[in-house]
Design a protein around this motif. Structure first.
Motif, PDB file in Angstrom:
ATOM      1  N   VAL A 167      37.007   5.557  32.115  1.00  0.00           N
ATOM      2  CA  VAL A 167      36.081   4.431  32.021  1.00  0.00           C
ATOM      3  C   VAL A 167      36.487   3.168  31.840  1.00  0.00           C
ATOM      4  N   LEU A 168      36.471   1.842  32.639  1.00  0.00           N
ATOM      5  CA  LEU A 168      37.256   0.589  32.236  1.00  0.00           C
ATOM      6  C   LEU A 168      36.247  -0.440  31.939  1.00  0.00           C
ATOM      7  N   GLY A 169      36.163  -1.169  30.771  1.00  0.00           N
ATOM      8  CA  GLY A 169      35.199  -1.952  30.455  1.00  0.00           C
ATOM      9  C   GLY A 169      35.614  -3.260  30.896  1.00  0.00           C
ATOM     10  N   LEU A 170      34.878  -4.196  31.219  1.00  0.00           N
ATOM     11  CA  LEU A 170      35.243  -5.743  31.459  1.00  0.00           C
ATOM     12  C   LEU A 170      35.188  -6.352  30.347  1.00  0.00           C
ATOM     13  N   PRO A 171      36.042  -7.023  29.775  1.00  0.00           N
ATOM     14  CA  PRO A 171      35.997  -7.775  28.430  1.00  0.00           C
ATOM     15  C   PRO A 171      35.284  -8.936  28.937  1.00  0.00           C
ATOM     16  N   ARG A 172      34.551  -9.654  27.797  1.00  0.00           N
ATOM     17  CA  ARG A 172      34.601  -8.785  26.445  1.00  0.00           C
ATOM     18  C   ARG A 172      33.191  -8.004  26.549  1.00  0.00           C
ATOM     19  N   GLY A 173      32.131  -8.612  27.097  1.00  0.00           N
ATOM     20  CA  GLY A 173      30.604  -7.929  26.820  1.00  0.00           C
ATOM     21  C   GLY A 173      30.745  -6.434  27.631  1.00  0.00           C
ATOM     22  N   GLY A 174      31.462  -6.333  28.404  1.00  0.00           N
ATOM     23  CA  GLY A 174      31.216  -4.994  28.959  1.00  0.00           C
ATOM     24  C   GLY A 174      31.920  -3.708  28.290  1.00  0.00           C
ATOM     25  N   ALA A 180      38.151   5.600  39.031  1.00  0.00           N
ATOM     26  CA  ALA A 180      37.930   4.101  38.111  1.00  0.00           C
ATOM     27  C   ALA A 180      36.328   3.850  37.988  1.00  0.00           C
ATOM     28  N   LEU A 181      36.009   3.942  36.621  1.00  0.00           N
ATOM     29  CA  LEU A 181      34.545   3.607  36.548  1.00  0.00           C
ATOM     30  C   LEU A 181      34.166   2.477  35.937  1.00  0.00           C
ATOM     31  N   ILE A 182      34.233   1.169  36.505  1.00  0.00           N
ATOM     32  CA  ILE A 182      34.164   0.075  36.035  1.00  0.00           C
ATOM     33  C   ILE A 182      32.892  -0.404  35.326  1.00  0.00           C
ATOM     34  N   VAL A 183      32.782  -0.852  34.256  1.00  0.00           N
ATOM     35  CA  VAL A 183      31.432  -0.974  33.577  1.00  0.00           C
ATOM     36  C   VAL A 183      31.512  -2.478  32.906  1.00  0.00           C
TER      37      VAL A 183
END
Length: 213
Positions: free
Chosen positions: A33-40, A131-134
């Protein structure tokens, strides 16, 4: 036929938990799981916890027009990836040198942010993995599109983009994703923050703490 009203998410934690329920089919040992900074990242944290998957960030930066920085002419990501809307750049009369100047400035900030968020930790290897981009929401899709390309460059075999809220047109612009998962697609869309009861800014320190947890 009566259309139901779309209720806002309470906050990013609530959004992450609701999104995670839509992603249970992706639970597998090869998922990152890959969060998109910052809010993700707060949203991604809840998804990673629900799926039992590792969490990392995938850092990208919007490229704003020189005289209208709030308007994106593209975005950049780790590994030298970039997406530029050449048609819009030409329409706005922006020169190649102006584009490069914006990119240099944003590239410096991107590299500094990577250091702030990850600290001494290495990024998680994506080779052969999903890759799960959130993110906390998708508006234009430019940032998510770059994130997909960065994940491919880092070796991901499959790329899925997920967000609590996005316009119905999001799937049309995310060509680099293998799949898109969205909880709500309200129309008219307006802005991501409209669909949250609480949408406070997320700091780099909060992101680093979630990654460390």
């Amino acid at each position: 036929m009566r259309l139901r009203s779309v209720l806002p998410f309470a906050d990013r934690v609530d959004a992450g938990r609701r999104l995670a329920r839509q992603l249970q089919h992706l639970a597998a040992p090869d998922v990152v799981v890959l969060g998109l900074p910052r809010g993700g990242v707060p949203v991604a944290f809840e998804v990673a916890r629900a799926l039992g998957a590792p969490l990392d960030v995938i850092v990208v930066r919007k490229l704003g027009f020189p005289l209208r920085p709030e308007l994106a002419m593209g975005a950049i990501g780790e590994g030298g990836c970039e997406v530029i809307d050449r048609a819009e750049v030409a329409l706005q009369g922006v020169t190649d040198e102006e584009v490069r100047a914006v990119e240099r400035r944003e590239r410096d900030e991107l590299e500094a942010r990577v250091r702030r968020l990850r600290g001494d930790r290495d990024r998680i290897d994506l080779t052969g993995r999903t890759a799960l981009i959130v993110d906390d929401g998708i508006a234009t899709g430019a940032t998510a599109e770059v994130a997909c390309r960065v994940a491919r460059l880092q070796g991901a075999a499959r790329v899925v983009v997920a967000a609590p809220v996005a316009p119905r047109s999001a799937a049309d612009v995310l060509d680099a994703a293998d799949a898109l998962v969205v909880v709500e697609s309200p129309e008219p869309f307006r802005a991501v923050g409209c669909w949250y009861s609480r949408f406070e800014a997320v700091t780099d320190e909060e992101v680093a703490a979630l990654l460390g947890a």
